[in-house]
Design a protein around this motif. Structure first.
Motif, PDB file in Angstrom:
ATOM      1  N   PHE A  51       0.855  -1.213   0.082  1.00  0.00           N
ATOM      2  CA  PHE A  51       0.050  -0.073  -0.109  1.00  0.00           C
ATOM      3  C   PHE A  51       0.828   1.371  -0.001  1.00  0.00           C
ATOM      4  CE2 PHE A  51      -2.420   3.264   2.290  1.00  0.00           C
ATOM      5  CZ  PHE A  51      -3.164   3.540   1.437  1.00  0.00           C
ATOM      6  N   GLU A  52       2.005   1.502   0.797  1.00  0.00           N
ATOM      7  CA  GLU A  52       2.821   2.524   0.799  1.00  0.00           C
ATOM      8  C   GLU A  52       3.544   2.457  -0.443  1.00  0.00           C
ATOM      9  OE1 GLU A  52       5.224   1.787   4.348  1.00  0.00           O
ATOM     10  OE2 GLU A  52       3.616   2.142   5.672  1.00  0.00           O
ATOM     11  N   ALA A  53       4.076   1.537  -1.132  1.00  0.00           N
ATOM     12  CA  ALA A  53       4.587   1.559  -2.509  1.00  0.00           C
ATOM     13  C   ALA A  53       3.468   2.333  -3.360  1.00  0.00           C
ATOM     14  CB  ALA A  53       5.037   0.178  -2.642  1.00  0.00           C
ATOM     15  N   LEU A  54       2.306   1.705  -3.391  1.00  0.00           N
ATOM     16  CA  LEU A  54       1.221   2.270  -4.527  1.00  0.00           C
ATOM     17  C   LEU A  54       1.175   3.792  -4.168  1.00  0.00           C
ATOM     18  CD1 LEU A  54      -1.141  -0.739  -4.442  1.00  0.00           C
ATOM     19  CD2 LEU A  54       0.495  -0.134  -6.194  1.00  0.00           C
ATOM     20  N   VAL A  55       1.131   4.216  -2.854  1.00  0.00           N
ATOM     21  CA  VAL A  55       0.882   5.560  -2.516  1.00  0.00           C
ATOM     22  C   VAL A  55       2.100   6.403  -3.211  1.00  0.00           C
ATOM     23  CG1 VAL A  55       0.898   7.164  -0.718  1.00  0.00           C
ATOM     24  CG2 VAL A  55      -0.464   5.190  -0.739  1.00  0.00           C
ATOM     25  N   LYS A  56       3.274   5.793  -2.960  1.00  0.00           N
ATOM     26  CA  LYS A  56       4.340   6.616  -3.451  1.00  0.00           C
ATOM     27  C   LYS A  56       4.365   6.560  -5.033  1.00  0.00           C
ATOM     28  CE  LYS A  56       7.689   5.660   0.186  1.00  0.00           C
ATOM     29  NZ  LYS A  56       8.875   4.951   0.692  1.00  0.00           N
ATOM     30  N   GLU A  57       3.952   5.595  -5.595  1.00  0.00           N
ATOM     31  CA  GLU A  57       3.684   5.466  -7.064  1.00  0.00           C
ATOM     32  C   GLU A  57       2.885   6.471  -7.605  1.00  0.00           C
ATOM     33  OE1 GLU A  57       3.796   2.159  -9.666  1.00  0.00           O
ATOM     34  OE2 GLU A  57       5.014   1.066  -7.868  1.00  0.00           O
ATOM     35  N   GLY A  58       1.634   6.523  -6.797  1.00  0.00           N
ATOM     36  CA  GLY A  58       0.569   7.395  -7.204  1.00  0.00           C
ATOM     37  C   GLY A  58       0.808   8.994  -6.948  1.00  0.00           C
ATOM     38  N   MET A  59       1.766   9.170  -6.110  1.00  0.00           N
ATOM     39  CA  MET A  59       2.170  10.847  -5.830  1.00  0.00           C
ATOM     40  C   MET A  59       3.081  10.776  -7.131  1.00  0.00           C
ATOM     41  SD  MET A  59       2.908  10.808  -1.701  1.00  0.00           S
ATOM     42  CE  MET A  59       3.409  12.300  -1.595  1.00  0.00           C
ATOM     43  N   THR A  60       3.829  10.186  -7.381  1.00  0.00           N
ATOM     44  CA  THR A  60       4.823  10.409  -8.627  1.00  0.00           C
ATOM     45  C   THR A  60       4.009  10.562 -10.135  1.00  0.00           C
ATOM     46  OG1 THR A  60       6.680   8.873  -7.544  1.00  0.00           O
ATOM     47  CG2 THR A  60       6.983   9.457 -10.063  1.00  0.00           C
ATOM     48  N   LEU A  61       3.258   9.974 -10.050  1.00  0.00           N
ATOM     49  CA  LEU A  61       2.242   9.897 -11.297  1.00  0.00           C
ATOM     50  C   LEU A  61       1.276  11.052 -11.206  1.00  0.00           C
ATOM     51  CD1 LEU A  61       1.199   8.546 -13.741  1.00  0.00           C
ATOM     52  CD2 LEU A  61      -0.532   7.264 -12.422  1.00  0.00           C
ATOM     53  N   GLN A  62       0.822  11.529 -10.071  1.00  0.00           N
ATOM     54  CA  GLN A  62       0.119  12.645  -9.882  1.00  0.00           C
ATOM     55  C   GLN A  62       1.164  13.973 -10.317  1.00  0.00           C
ATOM     56  OE1 GLN A  62      -1.394  13.510  -5.981  1.00  0.00           O
ATOM     57  NE2 GLN A  62      -2.733  15.319  -6.682  1.00  0.00           N
ATOM     58  N   LYS A  64       3.585  14.113 -12.150  1.00  0.00           N
ATOM     59  CA  LYS A  64       3.892  14.119 -13.483  1.00  0.00           C
ATOM     60  C   LYS A  64       2.674  14.524 -14.455  1.00  0.00           C
ATOM     61  CE  LYS A  64       7.071  10.405 -13.747  1.00  0.00           C
ATOM     62  NZ  LYS A  64       7.407   8.824 -14.422  1.00  0.00           N
ATOM     63  N   THR A  65       1.513  14.105 -14.046  1.00  0.00           N
ATOM     64  CA  THR A  65       0.245  14.506 -14.487  1.00  0.00           C
ATOM     65  C   THR A  65       0.104  15.934 -14.469  1.00  0.00           C
ATOM     66  OG1 THR A  65      -0.654  12.361 -14.177  1.00  0.00           O
ATOM     67  CG2 THR A  65      -2.321  13.986 -14.903  1.00  0.00           C
ATOM     68  N   GLN A  66       0.281  16.530 -13.233  1.00  0.00           N
ATOM     69  CA  GLN A  66       0.153  18.105 -12.984  1.00  0.00           C
ATOM     70  C   GLN A  66       1.055  18.872 -13.851  1.00  0.00           C
ATOM     71  OE1 GLN A  66       0.631  18.351  -8.867  1.00  0.00           O
ATOM     72  NE2 GLN A  66      -1.520  18.454  -8.438  1.00  0.00           N
ATOM     73  N   GLY A  67       2.142  18.250 -14.112  1.00  0.00           N
ATOM     74  CA  GLY A  67       3.182  18.845 -14.985  1.00  0.00           C
ATOM     75  C   GLY A  67       2.729  19.041 -16.360  1.00  0.00           C
ATOM     76  N   ILE A  68       2.303  18.066 -16.987  1.00  0.00           N
ATOM     77  CA  ILE A  68       1.755  17.877 -18.182  1.00  0.00           C
ATOM     78  C   ILE A  68       0.634  18.823 -18.224  1.00  0.00           C
ATOM     79  CG2 ILE A  68       0.639  16.497 -19.902  1.00  0.00           C
ATOM     80  CD1 ILE A  68       2.546  14.040 -18.949  1.00  0.00           C
ATOM     81  N   ALA A  69      -0.452  18.775 -17.330  1.00  0.00           N
ATOM     82  CA  ALA A  69      -1.553  19.512 -17.463  1.00  0.00           C
ATOM     83  C   ALA A  69      -1.175  20.999 -17.453  1.00  0.00           C
ATOM     84  CB  ALA A  69      -2.327  19.275 -16.441  1.00  0.00           C
ATOM     85  N   GLU A  70      -0.172  21.418 -16.500  1.00  0.00           N
ATOM     86  CA  GLU A  70       0.077  22.750 -16.259  1.00  0.00           C
ATOM     87  C   GLU A  70       0.734  23.323 -18.024  1.00  0.00           C
ATOM     88  OE1 GLU A  70       2.874  23.206 -13.137  1.00  0.00           O
ATOM     89  OE2 GLU A  70       1.122  23.339 -11.701  1.00  0.00           O
TER      90      GLU A  70
END
Length: 193
Positions: A51-62, A64-70
């Protein structure tokens, strides 16, 4: 007819077999239960780590997504401001065209009504000044005919360049002004003499 005989009670060795089998099944069930509990505990520990590993991956993905959206937002904002500039430039050009059309039509309507333009009034003022100067010279005794002709020619050319129908009131004022000035200037030299 055949008579059924009562089932005989199990013998001692069979009962022992039964109790050994029941004990083995009970021991086996207990081991299975304990293995399940161990698997559940291990899954909880591993699940927390996963679960902690998935949260870390989710934060990284978020991120990246925010950077692309900006980037996309800034790109779209740039395009929209460029389009707005283009539209405002075209609107300004259209307003300029509309203004020039309005001015031309207004001037045409005023001309049809006989309203003098600023150029006409300026030419008339120059003519009045020239006539006043000629009258002043007449009062002093200088060559009257030559001065009147010289003063009248440039003013006549300026007015003849663009004939405009003047209302009778404007013509009457224009005719009386030089006469009044001439009388005043003529009276002054006579009084002085």
């Amino acid at each position: 007819m055949v008579k059924k005989t009562k089932a005989a009670a199990p013998s001692a060795p069979e009962a022992a077999k039964h109790s050994q089998l029941a004990g083995a099944v009970k021991d086996s069930a207990q081991q299975i239960w304990l293995a399940g509990m161990g698997a559940f505990s291990k899954a909880q520990e591993e699940g927390t780590k996963v679960f902690e590993a998935l949260v870390k991956e989710g934060m990284t993905l978020q991120k990246k997504t925010q950077g692309i959206a900006e980037e996309k937002i800034s790109e779209v904002t740039g395009k929209m401001s460029a389009m707005a500039d283009t539209v405002s430039n075209k609107a300004g050009q259209n307003w300029d065209k509309l203004e020039s059309i309005f001015e031309a039509r207004t001037a045409k309507a005023l001309n049809k009504l006989g309203v003098p333009t600023a150029k006409d009034v300026q030419a008339l003022a120059e003519r009045v000044d020239a006539l006043a100067a000629a009258v002043a010279k007449l009062g002093k005794g200088a060559a009257p005919k030559a001065a009147v002709k010289a003063a009248a020619k440039p003013a006549a050319k300026a007015v003849k360049a663009k004939p405009v129908a003047k209302p009778a009131a404007v013509e009457a004022v224009a005719e009386k002004a030089p006469v009044k000035r001439a009388r005043k200037t003529a009276a002054k030299p006579a009084a002085a003499a």
